[in-house]
Enzyme design. Sequence first.
Site, PDB file in Angstrom:
ATOM      1  CD1 TRP A  70       8.269  49.693  20.884  1.00 52.55           C
ATOM      2  CD2 TRP A  70      10.311  49.014  20.302  1.00 52.55           C
ATOM      3  NE1 TRP A  70       8.968  50.795  20.466  1.00 52.55           N
ATOM      4  CE2 TRP A  70      10.231  50.409  20.105  1.00 52.55           C
ATOM      5  CE3 TRP A  70      11.518  48.367  20.005  1.00 52.55           C
ATOM      6  CZ2 TRP A  70      11.298  51.161  19.623  1.00 52.55           C
ATOM      7  CZ3 TRP A  70      12.582  49.116  19.518  1.00 52.55           C
ATOM      8  CH2 TRP A  70      12.462  50.493  19.341  1.00 52.55           C
ATOM      9  CG  HIS A  71      13.026  45.118  18.894  1.00 50.71           C
ATOM     10  ND1 HIS A  71      12.856  45.120  20.262  1.00 50.71           N
ATOM     11  CD2 HIS A  71      14.202  45.741  18.663  1.00 50.71           C
ATOM     12  CE1 HIS A  71      13.896  45.716  20.833  1.00 50.71           C
ATOM     13  NE2 HIS A  71      14.726  46.098  19.887  1.00 50.71           N
ATOM     14  N   GLY A  72       9.166  44.327  16.313  1.00 56.28           N
ATOM     15  CA  GLY A  72       8.583  43.965  15.032  1.00 56.28           C
ATOM     16  C   GLY A  72       7.400  43.037  15.184  1.00 56.28           C
TER      17      GLY A  72
END
Length: 485
Positions: free
Chosen positions: A340-342
């Site tokens: 989700w972060h990248g």
Amino acid sequence: MGPVALHRGALLGAGMTFDSLTFALFIVTLWALVGVTRGWRARKLELLAASYLFYAAWNPVFIWLLVVSTVVDWHAARRLAATDNPHGRKAWLLLSVLVNLGLLSWFKYADFFIANFNQLTAWAGLPGFQAPLIDVVLPIGISFYTFQTLSYTFDVYRRRIQPGNDFADYALYVSFFPQLVAGPIVRYEQFAGQLASPRPMTAANLEVGAALMVAGLFLKTVLADSVFAPVVDAGFSAVDGIGTLSAWSSILSFSGQIYCDFAGYSLCAIGAARIFGFVLPKNFHAPYAALGFSDFWRRWHITLSTWIRDYLYITLGGNRHGRARTLGNLVIAMGLGGLWHGAAWTFVLWGLAHGLWLVIEHALRPLAGRSALLAHRAMAPLYMAVTFVVVTLTWVLFRAENLAQAGSFYAALLSVSGSKMSTAAWLALATMAGLLAWHAAIRRVEIELVYDRLAWPLRGIVMGLLLAAVLTSPGESRAFIYFQF
């Protein structure tokens, strides 16, 4: 430019960051306008229009994404609540999931999947199957408002909440400008009640909101940008020739930077909302004073970690299917949280590493017992230190540009090569030590209660000093790190 800065250049438009003069003019003008407007519905419509204007300042082209998510989830939730047919309810939930995650996947992960597909076909000796990258621009805040609208349809599907009756209220819930582009991720049940009756735009709310914003800007502009960021950038840009002491000062500084940057944004968002009478959920609480990794995730990015727990971990089965399945669910949930972060394998491995730390902690807990290491007060400082060091080492994956750089940085941390540390590095380490002491002091304290108990002259002195530091900060102005997510 590593994953932490990967998409900053792709965010079209200057936007209105909390540390900009444009935002100061925006919020003062809006506060005056809302303050003189009679009628609660009219005031909410003004806030809704202002929120869309705020988002349009970043890139007006992507307003349609916000509209699509809002309209689809509004209608899907109402259909979910109106029928008892299990197949029909699953179909409406699936529509919400496919639209929201489909848009998120296209804009955030399309090039990541294409690049990995190309690497796989090249490895298999099939160069003719190479696909061109799309070079998609990442809409700011898409991960945050996607998770926010999904939580609404999930909760209606589970019959935890009833859908709203006013579309404009729901649209304001999705787009409310303080938390729109980087959280906190707000649940509908936390916001709907506040929309039902006029919010008090009082002098007390103005004071507390302004104080939170000043504190957030101090964390961001003074500590994250001026003290920590230069040391971090210097260390990671020279990773191949960096010495051991410099490597440690760099990654310890990144622990400070990532916290001060994101916690600073969260405080600004919470403060901006409070100025208009709204209360947003807390997003950080002394995470570097955590006693273990479960405790860390109860204190770090609280609204995301609870989202992962409630809508991903529990959906996978949680702890309902035996110990092995529970531990596996932890790793999967944290790995997806990392993604989700990248769109980079470094983020995935960062999430999986945290899943592994949680698995180890869960495995050791029955052996330790309540009276041993995990609960013994005398051992708390040691356990706190171990948690912080492991979390800090794991940050290497979050900050590194790629796996090769992460490997080189870990090698530098474990080597015994000599190097001198700069004055900036010593200042960053001293600041980090002060931050750790502060977290240890407030780990059981609600800061807002402490602020309320301060005499007003002392409040003014503290806020005046923080504001003076913000206005005179010599650091380079940088985008908030979590704008890319």
